[in-house]
Design an enzyme around this catalytic site. Structure first.
Site, PDB file in Angstrom:
ATOM      1  N   ASP A 104      59.624   7.566   1.786  1.00  0.00           N
ATOM      2  CA  ASP A 104      58.487   7.744   2.696  1.00  0.00           C
ATOM      3  C   ASP A 104      58.416   9.232   3.038  1.00  0.00           C
ATOM      4  O   ASP A 104      59.446   9.862   3.280  1.00  0.00           O
ATOM      5  CB  ASP A 104      58.712   6.921   3.980  1.00  0.00           C
ATOM      6  N   CYS A 136      49.299  -8.597 -12.430  1.00  0.00           N
ATOM      7  CA  CYS A 136      49.748  -7.505 -11.575  1.00  0.00           C
ATOM      8  C   CYS A 136      48.779  -7.351 -10.400  1.00  0.00           C
ATOM      9  O   CYS A 136      47.813  -8.109 -10.274  1.00  0.00           O
ATOM     10  CB  CYS A 136      49.853  -6.206 -12.373  1.00  0.00           C
ATOM     11  N   CYS A 186      45.809   0.780   8.677  1.00  0.00           N
ATOM     12  CA  CYS A 186      46.168   0.553  10.074  1.00  0.00           C
ATOM     13  C   CYS A 186      45.652   1.687  10.953  1.00  0.00           C
ATOM     14  O   CYS A 186      45.330   1.494  12.115  1.00  0.00           O
ATOM     15  CB  CYS A 186      47.686   0.465  10.219  1.00  0.00           C
ATOM     16  N   CYS A 236      48.167  -3.972 -16.996  1.00  0.00           N
ATOM     17  CA  CYS A 236      49.271  -4.810 -17.484  1.00  0.00           C
ATOM     18  C   CYS A 236      48.988  -5.597 -18.751  1.00  0.00           C
ATOM     19  O   CYS A 236      49.920  -6.151 -19.329  1.00  0.00           O
ATOM     20  CB  CYS A 236      49.749  -5.757 -16.380  1.00  0.00           C
TER      21      CYS A 236
HETATM   22 ZN   LIG Z   1      47.206  -6.567 -14.414  1.00  0.00          ZN
END
Ligand SMILES: [Zn+2]
Length: 263
Positions: free
Chosen positions: A68, A182, A201, A261
């Site tokens: 982070d 995915c 947020c 993917c």
């Molecule tokens: Zn995918």
């Protein structure tokens, strides 16, 4: 999973600490050992990352690595459960890792203060030491989720992604090696939609309990995946609505034309 269990055992300290867990029906010493031998990389040490990492470390996860690049602000304290007022201004990743080490010295917590990208992923995920067993997406915006999803598919690392906005949350566990879909298969172009990216947020607000519930659900799925080698969310997206106290599962399949993917 990763390390063979035959050469490992639980120490007396571990048996004592995890006594209530190994007593569980469906969770035994082998499950505890699998959890101990697991390495999890968490991207985001905020509203989701705090509760998820705390539960995993308390439960006996072997290694957690928090990534982070953010620092703690006063407005984070409402929901980011590992932080105290005196932590304001400190990096989230290192502060959270230090708290986790205090909570459970039997677990290893590592921190990197950096923003994960496709370019630095190999280095930041410490791929030279072998693949992590699981990636936890604990971020709060679609653009970063898209990057994490690409990294998951590229390195074939399972991805447990959670989100929490207002009084609603979502959870999914993708296994790229199984070709079952995915993040992009589920959310499609929304991940690249700038308008959607604005729903974070920071500007939509989030109830303190929403991140708490979703972080704990994320830990729940991770414990089953790592300890029991079971994906409780295969082909399913969990949708949680705090205002109605409702949870439901929505099925999905791999998009055979997915640019991320599909081979
Ligand atoms: Zn995918």
């Amino acid at each position: 999973m990763t390390t063979p269990l035959t050469h490992q055992e639980l120490t007396d300290d571990e048996l004592l600490r995890y006594a209530r867990q190994v007593l569980l029906d469906g969770w035994d010493i082998d499950a505890q050992l699998r959890l101990k031998s697991s390495r999890v990389v968490m991207i985001g040490a905020g509203g989701l990352g705090c509760p998820a990492s705390e539960i995993l470390v308390r439960a006996g996860l072997g290694q957690v690595h928090l990534i982070d690049d953010d620092v703690i602000e006063a407005s984070n304290l409402q929901r980011q459960t590992l932080f105290l007022p005196e932590d304001i201004g400190q990096p989230k990743a290192t502060t959270a890792a230090n708290k986790l080490k205090q909570i459970n010295p039997l677990s290893t917590a590592q921190a990197t203060v950096a923003r994960l990208s496709e370019d630095n992923a190999y280095e930041l995920l410490n791929m030279a030491a072998g693949k992590p067993d699981l990636l936890l997406d604990c971020t709060d915006n679609f653009a970063t989720r898209d990057i994490i999803n690409r990294i998951s598919v590229r390195f074939q690392i399972p991805l447990l992604t959670a989100s929490a906005i207002a009084m609603q949350g979502q959870l999914a566990l993708f296994e790229p090696h199984l070709q079952t879909g995915c993040y992009h298969c589920v959310f499609g172009s929304v991940v690249l939609d700038e308008a959607a990216d604005e729903r974070t947020c920071a500007n939509s607000g989030v109830l303190a309990s929403t991140t708490g519930v979703m972080g704990n659900l994320q830990a729940n799925a991770a414990l089953q995946y790592l300890g029991l080698t079971k994906n409780p969310l295969t082909g399913k997206l969990l949708l949680w609505d705090g205002s109605q106290m409702q949870q439901r599962l929505m099925g999905y399949r791999q998009d055979k034309n997915c640019p991320i993917c599909a081979v």
